[in-house]
Design an enzyme around this catalytic site. Sequence first.
Site, PDB file in Angstrom:
ATOM      1  N   ASP A   1      46.119  41.772  98.170  1.00 25.54           N
ATOM      2  CA  ASP A   1      47.124  42.347  99.075  1.00 25.54           C
ATOM      3  C   ASP A   1      46.577  43.702  99.514  1.00 25.54           C
ATOM      4  O   ASP A   1      46.342  44.580  98.679  1.00 25.54           O
ATOM      5  CB  ASP A   1      48.448  42.501  98.302  1.00 25.54           C
ATOM      6  CG  ASP A   1      49.566  43.045  99.172  1.00 25.54           C
ATOM      7  OD1 ASP A   1      49.280  43.757 100.161  1.00 25.54           O
ATOM      8  OD2 ASP A   1      50.730  42.777  98.845  1.00 25.54           O
TER       9      ASP A   1
ATOM     10  N   TYR B   1      57.259  46.341 114.781  1.00 28.32           N
ATOM     11  CA  TYR B   1      55.829  46.040 114.977  1.00 28.32           C
ATOM     12  C   TYR B   1      55.192  47.127 115.838  1.00 28.32           C
ATOM     13  O   TYR B   1      54.104  47.618 115.533  1.00 28.32           O
ATOM     14  CB  TYR B   1      55.686  44.661 115.632  1.00 28.32           C
ATOM     15  CG  TYR B   1      54.264  44.174 115.795  1.00 28.32           C
ATOM     16  CD1 TYR B   1      53.490  43.807 114.690  1.00 28.32           C
ATOM     17  CD2 TYR B   1      53.689  44.044 117.061  1.00 28.32           C
ATOM     18  CE1 TYR B   1      52.185  43.333 114.852  1.00 28.32           C
ATOM     19  CE2 TYR B   1      52.388  43.575 117.231  1.00 28.32           C
ATOM     20  CZ  TYR B   1      51.645  43.218 116.120  1.00 28.32           C
ATOM     21  OH  TYR B   1      50.355  42.754 116.277  1.00 28.32           O
TER      22      TYR B   1
ATOM     23  N   LYS C   1      52.018  49.509 114.737  1.00 27.86           N
ATOM     24  CA  LYS C   1      50.746  49.474 115.470  1.00 27.86           C
ATOM     25  C   LYS C   1      50.453  50.811 116.152  1.00 27.86           C
ATOM     26  O   LYS C   1      49.294  51.185 116.318  1.00 27.86           O
ATOM     27  CB  LYS C   1      50.739  48.313 116.471  1.00 27.86           C
ATOM     28  CG  LYS C   1      50.647  46.945 115.793  1.00 27.86           C
ATOM     29  CD  LYS C   1      49.324  46.783 115.039  1.00 27.86           C
ATOM     30  CE  LYS C   1      49.172  45.435 114.373  1.00 27.86           C
ATOM     31  NZ  LYS C   1      47.876  45.239 113.698  1.00 27.86           N
TER      32      LYS C   1
ATOM     33  N   THR D   1      47.021  32.691 118.047  1.00 30.94           N
ATOM     34  CA  THR D   1      46.793  32.545 116.601  1.00 30.94           C
ATOM     35  C   THR D   1      48.140  32.277 115.938  1.00 30.94           C
ATOM     36  O   THR D   1      49.195  32.464 116.555  1.00 30.94           O
ATOM     37  CB  THR D   1      46.220  33.838 115.974  1.00 30.94           C
ATOM     38  OG1 THR D   1      47.276  34.804 115.915  1.00 30.94           O
ATOM     39  CG2 THR D   1      45.038  34.389 116.725  1.00 30.94           C
ATOM     40  N   PRO D   2      48.124  31.911 114.645  1.00 25.11           N
ATOM     41  CA  PRO D   2      49.396  31.651 113.943  1.00 25.11           C
ATOM     42  C   PRO D   2      50.323  32.864 113.883  1.00 25.11           C
ATOM     43  O   PRO D   2      51.526  32.717 113.647  1.00 25.11           O
ATOM     44  CB  PRO D   2      48.935  31.251 112.533  1.00 25.11           C
ATOM     45  CG  PRO D   2      47.559  30.694 112.733  1.00 25.11           C
ATOM     46  CD  PRO D   2      46.958  31.513 113.834  1.00 25.11           C
TER      47      PRO D   2
HETATM   48  N1  LIG Z   1      47.753  37.257 117.726  1.00 19.91           N
HETATM   49  C1  LIG Z   1      48.105  38.193 118.585  1.00 19.91           C
HETATM   50  O1  LIG Z   1      48.805  37.936 119.581  1.00 19.91           O
HETATM   51  C2  LIG Z   1      47.639  39.605 118.398  1.00 19.91           C
HETATM   52  C3  LIG Z   1      47.683  40.477 119.499  1.00 19.91           C
HETATM   53  C4  LIG Z   1      47.276  41.793 119.325  1.00 19.91           C
HETATM   54  C5  LIG Z   1      46.833  42.223 118.102  1.00 19.91           C
HETATM   55  N2  LIG Z   1      46.794  41.349 117.046  1.00 19.91           N
HETATM   56  C6  LIG Z   1      46.343  41.869 115.753  1.00 19.91           C
HETATM   57  O2  LIG Z   1      45.138  41.222 115.397  1.00 19.91           O
HETATM   58  C7  LIG Z   1      45.037  41.126 113.970  1.00 19.91           C
HETATM   59  C8  LIG Z   1      44.738  39.695 113.559  1.00 19.91           C
HETATM   60  O3  LIG Z   1      45.863  38.917 113.900  1.00 19.91           O
HETATM   61  P1  LIG Z   1      45.871  37.325 113.954  1.00 19.91           P
HETATM   62  O4  LIG Z   1      46.537  37.004 115.214  1.00 19.91           O
HETATM   63  O5  LIG Z   1      44.539  36.794 113.625  1.00 19.91           O
HETATM   64  O6  LIG Z   1      46.920  37.043 112.761  1.00 19.91           O
HETATM   65  P2  LIG Z   1      47.075  35.843 111.709  1.00 19.91           P
HETATM   66  O7  LIG Z   1      48.524  35.784 111.369  1.00 19.91           O
HETATM   67  O8  LIG Z   1      46.433  34.612 112.214  1.00 19.91           O
HETATM   68  O9  LIG Z   1      46.262  36.410 110.461  1.00 19.91           O
HETATM   69  C9  LIG Z   1      46.706  37.518 109.745  1.00 19.91           C
HETATM   70  C10 LIG Z   1      46.353  37.341 108.279  1.00 19.91           C
HETATM   71  O10 LIG Z   1      46.750  38.510 107.573  1.00 19.91           O
HETATM   72  C11 LIG Z   1      47.155  38.100 106.289  1.00 19.91           C
HETATM   73  N3  LIG Z   1      47.988  39.100 105.635  1.00 19.91           N
HETATM   74  C12 LIG Z   1      49.269  39.438 105.900  1.00 19.91           C
HETATM   75  N4  LIG Z   1      49.694  40.376 105.047  1.00 19.91           N
HETATM   76  C13 LIG Z   1      48.666  40.651 104.221  1.00 19.91           C
HETATM   77  C14 LIG Z   1      48.489  41.544 103.134  1.00 19.91           C
HETATM   78  N5  LIG Z   1      49.481  42.329 102.699  1.00 19.91           N
HETATM   79  N6  LIG Z   1      47.288  41.580 102.496  1.00 19.91           N
HETATM   80  C15 LIG Z   1      46.284  40.766 102.904  1.00 19.91           C
HETATM   81  N7  LIG Z   1      46.397  39.897 103.933  1.00 19.91           N
HETATM   82  C16 LIG Z   1      47.564  39.854 104.573  1.00 19.91           C
HETATM   83  C17 LIG Z   1      47.928  36.807 106.543  1.00 19.91           C
HETATM   84  O11 LIG Z   1      48.085  36.050 105.363  1.00 19.91           O
HETATM   85  C18 LIG Z   1      47.066  36.142 107.605  1.00 19.91           C
HETATM   86  O12 LIG Z   1      46.131  35.278 107.005  1.00 19.91           O
HETATM   87  C19 LIG Z   1      46.361  41.667 113.440  1.00 19.91           C
HETATM   88  O13 LIG Z   1      46.196  43.011 113.065  1.00 19.91           O
HETATM   89  C20 LIG Z   1      47.297  41.563 114.616  1.00 19.91           C
HETATM   90  O14 LIG Z   1      48.365  42.488 114.542  1.00 19.91           O
HETATM   91  C21 LIG Z   1      47.170  40.062 117.183  1.00 19.91           C
END
Ligand SMILES: NC(=O)c1ccc[n+]([C@@H]2O[C@H](COP(=O)([O-])OP(=O)(O)OC[C@H]3O[C@@H](n4cnc5c(N)ncnc54)[C@H](O)[C@@H]3O)[C@@H](O)[C@H]2O)c1
Length: 258
Positions: free
Chosen positions: A58, A150, A154, A185-186
């Site tokens: 974590d 959120y 951010k 993504t998920p």
């Molecule tokens: N997907 C989008 O639309 C989007 C847009 C802009 C920015 N982002 C940012 O990009 C990054 C990657 O996002 P993604 O879309 O691949 O997300 P995702 O949900 O696919 O993956 C995020 C991962 O973080 C892990 N996680 C959550 N809490 C945790 C913790 N306390 N310790 C360790 N792991 C933890 C989750 O289990 C998950 O596997 C994030 O920072 C997200 O905010 C995403």
Amino acid sequence: MAFQGKSALVTGGGSGMGRLAAQQFAAAGAHVAILDVNEAGLQETAAGNDKIHPYVVDITDFDAVSRAVNEFEAAHGPLDRVYNCAAIMPFGRLLEQDPSLTNKLMSINYGGLVCVARATVPGMVERGSGEFASFASMSGIIPSLLMGGYNASKAAVVAYTEVLWHENRDSGVKFVCVCPPAVATPLLNQGKESTWPKLMQQSEGEELAPETVLAAVERDLGKSKFWCMVTGQAKLGWFMRRFFPNLVWNNIHKVEGW
Ligand SMILES: NC(=O)c1ccc[n+]([C@@H]2O[C@H](COP(=O)([O-])OP(=O)(O)OC[C@H]3O[C@@H](n4cnc5c(N)ncnc54)[C@H](O)[C@@H]3O)[C@@H](O)[C@H]2O)c1
């Protein structure tokens, strides 16, 4: 990207962009530590790939992050690259969102970054080299209705990363602040399963591919550019928010209908 013999660490490596980044780095020849709370996701990312090393950690637990970093570096050498991708994204109207959830957003998205940066950046600074990618979001720059928790987390990521960069700008370490719009993504499911703003509904089907975002990060790291906005449209959004915030808010209210 040639990454032979290098070592990297990716948080959020059990899903989405973290997973893809880890697999790309490993394919380019690096050993990669992936940190996540999602053990099954970690196993899936690492399946059949002996260059990817999963750690169930974590990222809000500084001691656990530090232990994983030390163990990985002892086996595979000092970190050349760190991508902090782990995050959560439940949405909701601020006065309706459980305060513990709003605080959890800050704790993981911002507090996790603090732990990861403190556990990895000092070594890079000492060595005078390394690359640190901090995954923020357009949401850290443009606040919007129903996304406040959120947005706040951010915005904190953006501010922390910017100061981290400036405090170490002569260190030889490269920093990049990644601010993409929606990516397929998920993570998006967390928004959909909580409160899905009309603004997000409007852009459904137009989400970026994770590959597009990672290619932009690679490009901007190569140019030593700090801001990675990924698309021209995102840059325009940033410009509008900066110089015409009322116009942006009026549009948000119009789209949401309140
Ligand atoms: N997907 C989008 O639309 C989007 C847009 C802009 C920015 N982002 C940012 O990009 C990054 C990657 O996002 P993604 O879309 O691949 O997300 P995702 O949900 O696919 O993956 C995020 C991962 O973080 C892990 N996680 C959550 N809490 C945790 C913790 N306390 N310790 C360790 N792991 C933890 C989750 O289990 C998950 O596997 C994030 O920072 C997200 O905010 C995403």
